[in-house]
Design a protein around this motif. Sequence first.
Motif, PDB file in Angstrom:
ATOM      1  N   THR A 145       0.832  -1.127  -0.140  1.00 25.92           N
ATOM      2  CA  THR A 145      -0.064  -0.058  -0.099  1.00 25.92           C
ATOM      3  C   THR A 145       1.006   1.261   0.064  1.00 25.92           C
ATOM      4  O   THR A 145       0.275   2.393  -0.255  1.00 25.92           O
ATOM      5  N   GLY A 149      -6.592  -4.563   2.341  1.00 25.56           N
ATOM      6  CA  GLY A 149      -6.529  -2.889   1.965  1.00 25.56           C
ATOM      7  C   GLY A 149      -6.646  -2.107   2.958  1.00 25.56           C
ATOM      8  O   GLY A 149      -7.397  -2.404   4.287  1.00 25.56           O
ATOM      9  N   SER A 150      -6.189  -0.690   3.171  1.00 27.60           N
ATOM     10  CA  SER A 150      -6.147   0.048   4.132  1.00 27.60           C
ATOM     11  C   SER A 150      -7.407   1.182   3.750  1.00 27.60           C
ATOM     12  O   SER A 150      -7.983   1.743   4.632  1.00 27.60           O
ATOM     13  N   SER A 194      -6.809   1.004  -1.969  1.00 32.31           N
ATOM     14  CA  SER A 194      -5.713   0.135  -1.783  1.00 32.31           C
ATOM     15  C   SER A 194      -5.538  -1.081  -3.003  1.00 32.31           C
ATOM     16  O   SER A 194      -6.734  -1.595  -3.444  1.00 32.31           O
ATOM     17  N   THR A 221      -5.422  -4.699  -3.954  1.00 34.98           N
ATOM     18  CA  THR A 221      -5.724  -6.070  -3.145  1.00 34.98           C
ATOM     19  C   THR A 221      -5.650  -7.131  -4.006  1.00 34.98           C
ATOM     20  O   THR A 221      -6.361  -8.324  -3.427  1.00 34.98           O
ATOM     21  N   ASP A 236       1.831   6.140  -4.203  1.00 34.85           N
ATOM     22  CA  ASP A 236       0.912   5.661  -3.284  1.00 34.85           C
ATOM     23  C   ASP A 236      -0.389   6.793  -3.466  1.00 34.85           C
ATOM     24  O   ASP A 236      -0.272   7.977  -3.024  1.00 34.85           O
ATOM     25  N   GLU A 272      -3.478   5.336  -0.975  1.00 33.72           N
ATOM     26  CA  GLU A 272      -3.773   3.791  -0.797  1.00 33.72           C
ATOM     27  C   GLU A 272      -3.602   3.537   0.823  1.00 33.72           C
ATOM     28  O   GLU A 272      -3.868   2.331   1.200  1.00 33.72           O
TER      29      GLU A 272
END
Length: 243
Positions: free
Chosen positions: A127, A154-155, A159, A161, A181, A184
């Motif tokens: 991420t 996932g955050s 994100s 995944t 990023d 994410e």
Amino acid sequence: MMKLLDVLAQHPDPAALKQIAQETGLHPSTAHRILSAMAQSGFVERGEGGTYRLGIRLLELGSLVKSRISLRETAMPAMLKLHAATGESVNLGIRAGDEIVYVERTSSGRSAVRVVHIVGARAPLHTTATGKLFLVEDGSERVREYARRTGLPGSTPASITEIGMLEKELDKVRRHGVAFDLEEVEIGVRCIAAGVRDDSGELIAGLSVSTPSERFSPDRAPLVREAADEISRALGYVKRPAR
């Protein structure tokens, strides 16, 4: 344990259990039990006649701490320069297993948006911009192992995944030499990262700029890459010409 380490550190030669127990104030059986556990982990070494001395594991940990302190000190001038050029937060992250740990940061103070890249913060490799740099170094098979091992949690909704999407993303990182990023890790925050290498050419850290999404510009990528290269050169890295 700390008492035992302190006492052993005062003895240049292996010390007997009885002497160690006396100097620590521990009962011999208690000292023996703790020393045995420490010996299994390499923190102490047991010699002939039941003597003990500090183990090689402490040297390994000491070398690791030294290298990270050196990295932070070496990186700071370039980090401050990049911070001045962008006005944004600049982060230095290292790999710890399947996560990135941020070991240094300059803060922008320009926005109320909270950025998670505080010193000591952790985030999954897939991420984070810096984490993607390390995944590229791993190669395709180890990336698949990472995906199986972690499940690619996932955050945020942004994100990655799914392994196919991650592989495509890492291919972009490989081609461009920088990673992104795009919200994410945290909604409203975007990052650009470039790799830092030591004198052996090993990737040891990632330098990233994190910004609120409304101020994000991919055009800053060359600045991030130049700063990361400056740190790498200061660490003794010499880029080999392509064959």
